[in-house]
Design a protein around this motif. Structure first.
Motif, PDB file in Angstrom:
ATOM      1  N   LEU A 131       0.828  -1.205   0.000  1.00 45.65           N
ATOM      2  CA  LEU A 131       0.000   0.000   0.000  1.00 45.65           C
ATOM      3  C   LEU A 131       0.865   1.258   0.000  1.00 45.65           C
ATOM      4  N   HIS A 132       1.874   1.257   0.836  1.00 41.86           N
ATOM      5  CA  HIS A 132       2.759   2.416   0.973  1.00 41.86           C
ATOM      6  C   HIS A 132       3.508   2.701  -0.327  1.00 41.86           C
ATOM      7  N   GLU A 133       4.139   1.669  -0.876  1.00 40.29           N
ATOM      8  CA  GLU A 133       4.918   1.854  -2.097  1.00 40.29           C
ATOM      9  C   GLU A 133       4.018   2.063  -3.313  1.00 40.29           C
ATOM     10  N   GLY A 134       2.850   1.419  -3.296  1.00 40.61           N
ATOM     11  CA  GLY A 134       1.911   1.626  -4.384  1.00 40.61           C
ATOM     12  C   GLY A 134       1.427   3.061  -4.454  1.00 40.61           C
ATOM     13  N   ALA A 135       1.282   3.700  -3.299  1.00 41.96           N
ATOM     14  CA  ALA A 135       0.884   5.108  -3.286  1.00 41.96           C
ATOM     15  C   ALA A 135       1.946   5.972  -3.929  1.00 41.96           C
ATOM     16  N   LEU A 136       3.216   5.666  -3.654  1.00 42.46           N
ATOM     17  CA  LEU A 136       4.312   6.442  -4.234  1.00 42.46           C
ATOM     18  C   LEU A 136       4.353   6.293  -5.753  1.00 42.46           C
ATOM     19  N   VAL A 137       4.190   5.067  -6.227  1.00 38.20           N
ATOM     20  CA  VAL A 137       4.216   4.827  -7.672  1.00 38.20           C
ATOM     21  C   VAL A 137       3.009   5.463  -8.349  1.00 38.20           C
ATOM     22  N   SER A 138       1.839   5.308  -7.747  1.00 37.69           N
ATOM     23  CA  SER A 138       0.626   5.870  -8.341  1.00 37.69           C
ATOM     24  C   SER A 138       0.700   7.381  -8.411  1.00 37.69           C
ATOM     25  N   TYR A 139       1.267   7.991  -7.387  1.00 39.78           N
ATOM     26  CA  TYR A 139       1.415   9.444  -7.371  1.00 39.78           C
ATOM     27  C   TYR A 139       2.284   9.908  -8.526  1.00 39.78           C
ATOM     28  N   ARG A 140       3.370   9.191  -8.760  1.00 39.95           N
ATOM     29  CA  ARG A 140       4.351   9.602  -9.766  1.00 39.95           C
ATOM     30  C   ARG A 140       3.923   9.207 -11.184  1.00 39.95           C
ATOM     31  N   VAL A 141       3.545   7.962 -11.375  1.00 31.15           N
ATOM     32  CA  VAL A 141       3.309   7.429 -12.714  1.00 31.15           C
ATOM     33  C   VAL A 141       1.901   7.715 -13.212  1.00 31.15           C
ATOM     34  N   ALA A 142       0.923   7.549 -12.335  1.00 31.07           N
ATOM     35  CA  ALA A 142      -0.474   7.708 -12.747  1.00 31.07           C
ATOM     36  C   ALA A 142      -1.012   9.107 -12.480  1.00 31.07           C
ATOM     37  N   ALA A 143      -0.153  10.018 -12.018  1.00 32.39           N
ATOM     38  CA  ALA A 143      -0.567  11.393 -11.715  1.00 32.39           C
ATOM     39  C   ALA A 143      -1.766  11.405 -10.767  1.00 32.39           C
ATOM     40  N   GLU A 160      -2.761  12.424  -7.529  1.00 30.97           N
ATOM     41  CA  GLU A 160      -2.277  13.293  -6.461  1.00 30.97           C
ATOM     42  C   GLU A 160      -2.835  12.919  -5.094  1.00 30.97           C
ATOM     43  N   HIS A 161      -3.981  12.264  -5.063  1.00 33.94           N
ATOM     44  CA  HIS A 161      -4.558  11.882  -3.776  1.00 33.94           C
ATOM     45  C   HIS A 161      -4.182  10.448  -3.378  1.00 33.94           C
ATOM     46  N   ALA A 162      -3.188   9.863  -4.034  1.00 37.33           N
ATOM     47  CA  ALA A 162      -2.777   8.490  -3.724  1.00 37.33           C
ATOM     48  C   ALA A 162      -2.391   8.303  -2.254  1.00 37.33           C
ATOM     49  N   PRO A 163      -1.631   9.230  -1.625  1.00 38.06           N
ATOM     50  CA  PRO A 163      -1.296   9.028  -0.202  1.00 38.06           C
ATOM     51  C   PRO A 163      -2.530   8.946   0.693  1.00 38.06           C
ATOM     52  N   GLU A 164      -3.537   9.777   0.407  1.00 39.78           N
ATOM     53  CA  GLU A 164      -4.745   9.751   1.213  1.00 39.78           C
ATOM     54  C   GLU A 164      -5.523   8.446   1.013  1.00 39.78           C
ATOM     55  N   VAL A 165      -5.567   7.970  -0.225  1.00 40.92           N
ATOM     56  CA  VAL A 165      -6.239   6.703  -0.499  1.00 40.92           C
ATOM     57  C   VAL A 165      -5.529   5.558   0.219  1.00 40.92           C
ATOM     58  N   ALA A 166      -4.198   5.547   0.176  1.00 38.14           N
ATOM     59  CA  ALA A 166      -3.432   4.499   0.856  1.00 38.14           C
ATOM     60  C   ALA A 166      -3.650   4.552   2.360  1.00 38.14           C
ATOM     61  N   HIS A 167      -3.733   5.761   2.914  1.00 34.86           N
ATOM     62  CA  HIS A 167      -3.978   5.916   4.348  1.00 34.86           C
ATOM     63  C   HIS A 167      -5.318   5.299   4.732  1.00 34.86           C
TER      64      HIS A 167
END
Length: 205
Positions: free
Chosen positions: A171-183, A185-192
């Motif tokens: 979940l943690h690393e997926g948020a980082l990748v989604s933020y960068r690659v899939a643009a 921006e709310h990936a960290p909040e979704v992962a939380h």
């Protein structure tokens, strides 16, 4: 606040070696250029120019560009740990579960200042060779995150803590990748939120 022995003691990176003022300038310039432009696109000439040193000085201090890349990631790892320590002091979690969720919540603030995503993930894509001097730094950083999730899960009394740590890391690393690659921006909040749901439903001893 719940103390985290992993956060406070086992940082998963080597201690910083003292650098000369020229070495500090080189590392600072390289860190900015590597993160903003990419490791492979930045040559030693550009780094030397930005640091206002000669290429000879750069090689005298670091030996090679590859060693400088490893030093850049070591420094970024130290900055990451200091950031997390400050986040935990600020959020003051009272339980191991709250520590885990605080680590996820910290991603939102971190990514606000790191618009190009995770420097370690970016570097792992550019540095395909498994024997590159920077690869152990990258691997250790990710292993450290999993170890922290595992330690907190064990403190909380969850069952199957190895599996839980694996899922939290994904979940943690997926948020980082989604933020960068899939643009996304709310990936960290979704992962939380996903981490909170995962913890709420995970069985305990």
């Amino acid at each position: 606040m719940v103390a985290s022995s992993v956060l406070l003691t086992d940082r998963g990176s080597r201690a910083a070696k003292p650098l000369t003022p020229a070495g500090e300038r080189i590392l600072s310039a390289a860190s900015s250029l590597f993160y903003e432009r990419g490791i492979r696109t930045v040559g030693v000439d550009a780094i030397a120019d930005a640091a206002e040193v000669t290429k000879k000085t750069l090689y005298d201090r670091f030996g090679s560009k590859d060693n400088l890349i490893a030093a850049y990631l070591e420094q970024r790892n130290r900055v990451w740990h200091l950031f997390l320590d400050e986040q935990l002091r600020m959020r003051a979690p009272q339980t191991p579960e709250q520590v885990i969720l605080a680590l996820f919540a910290a991603l939102t603030d971190w990514m606000a200042e790191s618009r190009r995503g995770c420097g370690f993930i970016n570097a792992s894509v550019e540095l395909a060779a498994p024997d590159h001097p920077a690869m152990p730094v990258i691997v250790a950083q990710k292993q450290w995150m999993r170890a922290e999730f595992l330690a907190q899960a064990e403190r909380a009394g969850f069952r199957s803590t190895e599996e839980l740590a694996d899922r939290l890391l994904l979940l943690h690393e997926g948020a980082l990748v989604s933020y960068r690659v899939a643009a996304m921006e709310h990936a960290p909040e979704v992962a939380h939120r996903a981490a909170a749901d995962l913890l709420a439903g995970w069985p305990r001893d």
